[in-house]
Write a protein that holds these residues in place. Structure first.
Motif, short mmCIF file in Angstrom:
data_model
loop_
_atom_site.label_atom_id
_atom_site.label_comp_id
_atom_site.label_asym_id
_atom_site.label_seq_id
_atom_site.Cartn_x
_atom_site.Cartn_y
_atom_site.Cartn_z
N CYS A 21 1.34 -3.17 -4.29
CA CYS A 21 -0.10 -2.88 -4.15
C CYS A 21 -0.86 -3.31 -5.42
O CYS A 21 -1.98 -3.86 -5.33
N ILE A 22 -0.27 -3.05 -6.60
CA ILE A 22 -0.92 -3.48 -7.85
C ILE A 22 -1.05 -5.00 -7.88
O ILE A 22 -2.10 -5.55 -8.25
N GLY A 23 0.05 -5.68 -7.47
CA GLY A 23 0.01 -7.14 -7.45
C GLY A 23 -1.05 -7.67 -6.51
O GLY A 23 -1.80 -8.61 -6.85
N ILE A 24 -1.13 -7.10 -5.31
CA ILE A 24 -2.13 -7.54 -4.33
C ILE A 24 -3.54 -7.26 -4.85
O ILE A 24 -4.47 -8.08 -4.73
N PHE A 25 -3.69 -6.06 -5.46
CA PHE A 25 -5.00 -5.66 -6.01
C PHE A 25 -5.46 -6.66 -7.09
O PHE A 25 -6.61 -7.13 -7.09
N CYS A 26 -4.54 -7.01 -7.99
CA CYS A 26 -4.88 -7.95 -9.07
C CYS A 26 -5.18 -9.35 -8.52
O CYS A 26 -6.09 -10.05 -8.99
N ALA A 42 -7.50 -2.77 -15.10
CA ALA A 42 -7.13 -2.06 -13.86
C ALA A 42 -5.61 -1.99 -13.71
O ALA A 42 -5.06 -0.96 -13.30
N THR A 43 -4.95 -3.10 -14.09
CA THR A 43 -3.48 -3.12 -13.99
C THR A 43 -2.84 -2.10 -14.93
O THR A 43 -1.93 -1.36 -14.55
N ILE A 44 -3.35 -2.09 -16.18
CA ILE A 44 -2.81 -1.13 -17.16
C ILE A 44 -3.04 0.31 -16.70
O ILE A 44 -2.16 1.16 -16.82
N LEU A 45 -4.22 0.58 -16.14
CA LEU A 45 -4.54 1.93 -15.67
C LEU A 45 -3.58 2.35 -14.55
O LEU A 45 -3.07 3.49 -14.54
N CYS A 46 -3.33 1.43 -13.64
CA CYS A 46 -2.40 1.73 -12.53
C CYS A 46 -0.99 1.98 -13.06
O CYS A 46 -0.29 2.89 -12.60
N ILE A 51 3.52 5.56 -14.69
CA ILE A 51 4.42 6.11 -15.72
C ILE A 51 4.31 7.64 -15.77
O ILE A 51 5.31 8.36 -15.89
N VAL A 52 3.08 8.15 -15.67
CA VAL A 52 2.89 9.61 -15.67
C VAL A 52 3.59 10.22 -14.45
O VAL A 52 4.28 11.25 -14.54
N TYR A 53 3.41 9.58 -13.29
CA TYR A 53 4.07 10.06 -12.07
C TYR A 53 5.59 10.04 -12.24
O TYR A 53 6.29 10.99 -11.87
#
Length: 327
Positions: A21-26, A42-46, A51-53
């Motif tokens: 999903c991150i790849g598609i979003f970017c 946006a990628t770093i935020l995701c 990482i927190v999860y």
């Protein structure tokens, strides 16, 4: 490290989907000519959220797997020690484990009861069989012993051995049955031949009315039952004799023995119950009629006993065909 690998293996579907999903979003942002800095941000935020999860989820995963490994090391595992389920599927798995544990517990209890029953029976059996063995030993060393007397003791030993074999096979009787039609008169004659020596020794009469009946049964198991019933009749009959006949597909075995107390009749087929007569006869085990009732239940032949103390006893076996199938 192994636990971390196991974690990613268990959660691989989620992480693959999330990263996809991150790849598609970017890619979409890039195709729309969005500033590259915005795409990177946006990628770093995701990734930070991922990482927190991961940190939180792995912490709970580690605790749960650690608790499970601790439970495996216990000698006596208790289901209450299972980690709290975190979802519907885990809840269902734990319910299934509880059901399996309950079934295993019941099977273990039944196995222990069965083993104790076998131990109790063979403890009694050993004491019983000692009597004819000791008597046979005395007869062998005696100069005045007759062959007939020794044969009687051998027959008693054979009866005890036969009873032990049938007792052991009782739990698997369904796989041992060979159901077909037999001539009842032939089965009775074969049993009487085995008991002939006892009739001669006790000087008892035997009357057998003409029996013309084909019965749907198992010859081996029914013969054992007939032998047990006839043996009991011989044991408790001092004078007179035994009368065997058939009426309306019901076999009657009457004796002129000491009879049975009325209060003992309802409990005759209970395991280990000897009644008044059995208490007078120290060698009685209370298993003969119990085995007969169990076997006849499998064969589909109801058994009933009528008796009057001091007059005699009548055993009735009903051979009306019910749900048995011919071979």
């Amino acid at each position: 490290m192994n636990r971390l690998l196991h974690y990613f293996y268990d959660k691989k579907a989620f992480y693959i989907l999330y990263l996809s999903c991150i790849g598609i979003f970017c890619l979409i942002l890039y195709l729309y000519n969005v500033f590259i800095e915005a795409v990177i941000y946006a990628t770093i935020l995701c990734l930070v959220l991922l990482i927190v999860y991961f940190a939180i989820d792995y912490f709970f995963y580690y605790q749960k797997t650690n608790n499970l490994e601790s439970i495996f090391q216990l000698e006596d595992m208790i289901l209450l020690d299972l980690p709290q389920s975190s979802g519907y599927i885990e809840t269902q798995y734990q319910l299934l484990i509880h059901q399996i544990h309950h079934l295993l517990k019941e099977m273990k209890e039944q196995h222990e009861i069965h083993n104790q029953d076998m131990l109790d029976y063979f403890t009694l059996w050993v004491h019983q069989i000692k009597t004819p063995i000791f008597a046979l030993r005395l007869l062998i060393t005696s100069q005045n012993a007759s062959t007939n007397d020794m044969l009687l003791q051998v027959l008693r030993i054979e009866q005890y051995v036969d009873m032990a074999l049938h007792y052991m096979k009782l739990e698997q009787i369904s796989s041992d049955l060979r159901i077909k039609r037999y001539d009842l008169n032939e089965l009775i004659q074969d049993v009487i031949k085995k008991q002939a020596t006892f009739f001669i020794q006790k000087k008892l009469t035997l009357k057998i009315d003409p029996i013309d009946l084909q019965v749907l049964t198992d010859a081996k198991w029914l013969s054992f039952v007939l032998e047990q019933i006839l043996s009991n009749a011989l044991k408790y009959t001092k004078t007179g004799g035994i009368h065997i006949f058939v009426e309306d597909e019901v076999l009657y075995i009457e004796d002129t023995g000491i009879g049975i107390k009325q209060e003992d009749l309802p409990r005759l087929f209970e395991k280990g119950f000897t009644g008044y007569n059995g208490r007078m006869d120290k060698k009685a085990s209370g298993l003969g009629l119990y085995l007969c009732a169990r076997i006849l239940k499998y064969l589909g032949h109801p058994i009933h006993i009528q008796s009057t103390q001091g007059v005699g006893t009548t055993v009735m076996i009903d051979f009306h065909v019910k749900d048995l199938q011919v071979e």
